[in-house]
Write a protein that holds these residues in place. Structure first.
Motif, PDB file in Angstrom:
ATOM      1  N   ASN A  57      35.703  40.790 -14.429  1.00 22.47           N
ATOM      2  CA  ASN A  57      36.119  42.033 -15.056  1.00 22.47           C
ATOM      3  C   ASN A  57      37.624  42.197 -15.055  1.00 22.47           C
ATOM      4  N   ASN A  58      38.262  41.574 -14.100  1.00 23.17           N
ATOM      5  CA  ASN A  58      39.691  41.758 -13.960  1.00 23.17           C
ATOM      6  C   ASN A  58      40.346  40.458 -14.368  1.00 23.17           C
ATOM      7  N   LEU A  59      41.348  40.542 -15.203  1.00 16.46           N
ATOM      8  CA  LEU A  59      41.874  39.299 -15.771  1.00 16.46           C
ATOM      9  C   LEU A  59      42.350  38.323 -14.728  1.00 16.46           C
ATOM     10  N   PHE A  60      43.202  38.768 -13.835  1.00 15.68           N
ATOM     11  CA  PHE A  60      43.858  37.762 -13.016  1.00 15.68           C
ATOM     12  C   PHE A  60      43.294  37.624 -11.608  1.00 15.68           C
ATOM     13  N   THR A 105      55.279  55.741 -23.242  1.00 13.53           N
ATOM     14  CA  THR A 105      56.116  56.521 -24.149  1.00 13.53           C
ATOM     15  C   THR A 105      55.406  56.687 -25.487  1.00 13.53           C
ATOM     16  N   LEU A 106      55.842  57.684 -26.246  1.00 10.78           N
ATOM     17  CA  LEU A 106      55.237  57.964 -27.549  1.00 10.78           C
ATOM     18  C   LEU A 106      55.788  56.963 -28.576  1.00 10.78           C
ATOM     19  N   SER A 107      54.994  56.076 -29.170  1.00  7.00           N
ATOM     20  CA  SER A 107      53.576  55.940 -28.920  1.00  7.00           C
ATOM     21  C   SER A 107      53.283  54.591 -28.258  1.00  7.00           C
ATOM     22  N   SER A 108      52.217  54.537 -27.506  1.00  3.84           N
ATOM     23  CA  SER A 108      51.882  53.328 -26.750  1.00  3.84           C
ATOM     24  C   SER A 108      50.387  53.058 -26.809  1.00  3.84           C
ATOM     25  N   ALA A 109      50.066  51.803 -26.654  1.00  2.63           N
ATOM     26  CA  ALA A 109      48.657  51.411 -26.498  1.00  2.63           C
ATOM     27  C   ALA A 109      48.548  50.514 -25.269  1.00  2.63           C
ATOM     28  N   LEU A 110      47.344  50.264 -24.843  1.00  2.12           N
ATOM     29  CA  LEU A 110      47.111  49.341 -23.726  1.00  2.12           C
ATOM     30  C   LEU A 110      46.272  48.183 -24.238  1.00  2.12           C
ATOM     31  N   LEU A 111      46.751  46.989 -23.931  1.00  2.00           N
ATOM     32  CA  LEU A 111      45.995  45.803 -24.317  1.00  2.00           C
ATOM     33  C   LEU A 111      45.047  45.470 -23.169  1.00  2.00           C
ATOM     34  N   THR A 112      43.764  45.574 -23.418  1.00  2.00           N
ATOM     35  CA  THR A 112      42.790  45.327 -22.352  1.00  2.00           C
ATOM     36  C   THR A 112      42.249  43.905 -22.487  1.00  2.00           C
ATOM     37  N   VAL A 113      41.950  43.308 -21.355  1.00  2.00           N
ATOM     38  CA  VAL A 113      41.474  41.923 -21.353  1.00  2.00           C
ATOM     39  C   VAL A 113      40.217  41.838 -20.504  1.00  2.00           C
ATOM     40  N   GLY A 172      34.798  53.458 -10.291  1.00  2.00           N
ATOM     41  CA  GLY A 172      35.197  52.480  -9.271  1.00  2.00           C
ATOM     42  C   GLY A 172      35.487  51.108  -9.860  1.00  2.00           C
ATOM     43  N   ASP A 173      34.956  50.813 -11.054  1.00  2.00           N
ATOM     44  CA  ASP A 173      35.240  49.522 -11.695  1.00  2.00           C
ATOM     45  C   ASP A 173      36.704  49.460 -12.113  1.00  2.00           C
ATOM     46  N   ILE A 174      37.186  48.229 -12.197  1.00  2.00           N
ATOM     47  CA  ILE A 174      38.618  48.032 -12.454  1.00  2.00           C
ATOM     48  C   ILE A 174      38.823  47.217 -13.726  1.00  2.00           C
ATOM     49  N   ILE A 175      39.795  47.634 -14.537  1.00  2.00           N
ATOM     50  CA  ILE A 175      40.152  46.819 -15.702  1.00  2.00           C
ATOM     51  C   ILE A 175      41.622  46.400 -15.585  1.00  2.00           C
ATOM     52  N   SER A 176      41.960  45.333 -16.314  1.00  2.00           N
ATOM     53  CA  SER A 176      43.357  44.892 -16.379  1.00  2.00           C
ATOM     54  C   SER A 176      43.904  45.228 -17.747  1.00  2.00           C
TER      55      SER A 176
END
Ligand SMILES: Cc1cc2nc3c(=O)[nH]c(=O)nc-3n(C[C@H](O)[C@H](O)[C@H](O)COP(=O)(O)OP(=O)(O)OC[C@H]3O[C@@H](n4cnc5c(N)ncnc54)[C@H](O)[C@@H]3O)c2cc1C
Length: 330
Positions: A5-8, A112-120, A170-174
């Motif tokens: 679940n977590n990339l690294f 900051t305006l505007s931002s996204a998150l790249l999920t892996v 409780g689950d974790i993402i990167s």
């Protein structure tokens, strides 16, 4: 094997465990697959960030994991951060709001305006670990301390949306911060935000950020095209903003398959609808208008024409008088 679940960190844990095993051919193949997946993820992420940020950010080469210095904004600097799911809420038939907590409840995200998150993530597909890399847009106010919230629409067989919908508290993402359109207050008198379906999320982030800044006088017209009435999940929030900021913000909905008795405008977001809403670029009041779009490929194509050098030179917006530099596509 458990899902990675977590990339690294889990990834390296996985590799270390594998290396302790006898180095049989299947094991070697497995490690190779993992290494290929790792390399593909790094290359893919680097390429993605490079493309979207206009090469302002360096490609990802290493993971920093969670920063232990909680006095700094959580996403300061470059690199991966982990986010722990605090809670999730079903917002309609296919969309969930996922609230992730930062290590310190008083810590700012630094987005900051505007931002996204790249999920892996690395969901197993046909027994192979293939990285899935998708961007999502935080939808809580960016200055809210302690939390980052994602609003995620579940697509049928969607790899990342399915994975995110399956997360439990409780689950974790990167994820990696990616800069999007850099908002400058008062650069434009008026912005027309045209969203299709889940493309509403970057618009919601912008709307909240612009209206929360007392120094920013930009007028905002949101046009949100959806398939059915039940797809509209932010109606209350937009109605509140509209009454709090009269003359500054208005939200218009266009529904392609409305329910019987629906009060929404029926159809697709096309030239006629945009003209009726006063969004022609040639209208005197729209001298300094900017249009931003985020939606499914068919909608974007109809609005701004082809891709690459042909982008913004044909299509509905071109016909309405918009010049290429007046159009931004998330
Ligand atoms: C800058 C940016 C910000 C984004 N922010 C958000 C966000 O905040 N919330 C959110 O829910 N999504 C957001 N997205 C879309 C998101 O990144 C994924 O594309 C989406 O979740 C589908 O990924 P998936 O892995 O679940 O689907 P996949 O496994 O890639 O595809 C599954 C199926 O769904 C179809 N599909 C995938 N994407 C779309 C689409 N956009 N329209 C129609 N059909 C589609 C595919 O054709 C396929 O049949 C954003 C996209 C961009 C570019």
């Amino acid at each position: 094997m458990p899902p990675i679940n977590n990339l690294f960190r889990p990834f390296f844990a996985q590799n270390t465990r594998l290396l302790r095993q006898p180095f049989s051919t299947p094991r070697r193949a497995e490690i190779m697959t993992t290494q290929v997946a790792f390399a593909a993820a790094a290359v893919g992420i680097g390429a993605y960030v490079y493309m979207r940020s206009g090469a302002t950010a360096a490609p990802a080469t290493s993971a920093t994991g969670a920063s232990s210095d909680t006095t700094k904004p959580y996403f300061s600097g470059f690199g991966f951060r982990t986010l722990k799911l605090h809670s999730s809420e079903v917002v309609n038939h296919n969309t969930k709001k996922l609230r992730f907590e930062l290590p310190d409840p008083n810590q700012s995200s630094g987005l900051t305006l505007s931002s996204a998150l790249l999920t892996v993530s690395f969901p197993p597909t046909n027994g192979r670990w293939t990285p899935v890399i998708r961007p999502y847009t935080p939808t809580n106010p960016l200055d809210e301390p302690g939390f980052v919230e994602l609003t995620v629409k579940l697509y049928p067989d969607g790899k990342q949306s399915g994975y995110l919908h399956s997360l439990k508290p409780g689950d974790i993402i990167s994820c990696l911060r990616i800069p999007e359109y850099v908002w400058q207050p008062n650069k434009h008198d008026h912005v027309a935000l045209i969203a299709g379906g889940a493309g509403i999320t970057p618009m919601y982030q912008l709307i909240q950020g612009i209206l929360a800044n007392p120094e920013d006088n930009t007028r905002i017209t949101l046009v949100w095209g959806v398939n059915g009435d039940r797809d509209i999940f932010l109606k209350k929030e937009f109605a509140e903003l509209q009454s709090k900021y009269p003359g500054r913000f208005r939200a218009e909905y266009v529904v392609s398959q409305p329910e019987a008795g629906s009060t929404y405008r029926k159809g697709y977001v096309n030239g006629k609808v945009l003209e009726e809403l006063g969004l022609g670029a040639n209208e005197a009041k729209n001298k300094s208008i900017k249009v931003m779009i985020c939606g499914p490929p068919a909608m974007e194509k109809a609005l701004k024409g082809g891709k690459g050098p042909f982008a913004n030179k044909t299509g509905v917006l071109h016909e309405l008088g918009y010049k290429p530099d007046q159009i931004y596509s998330f």
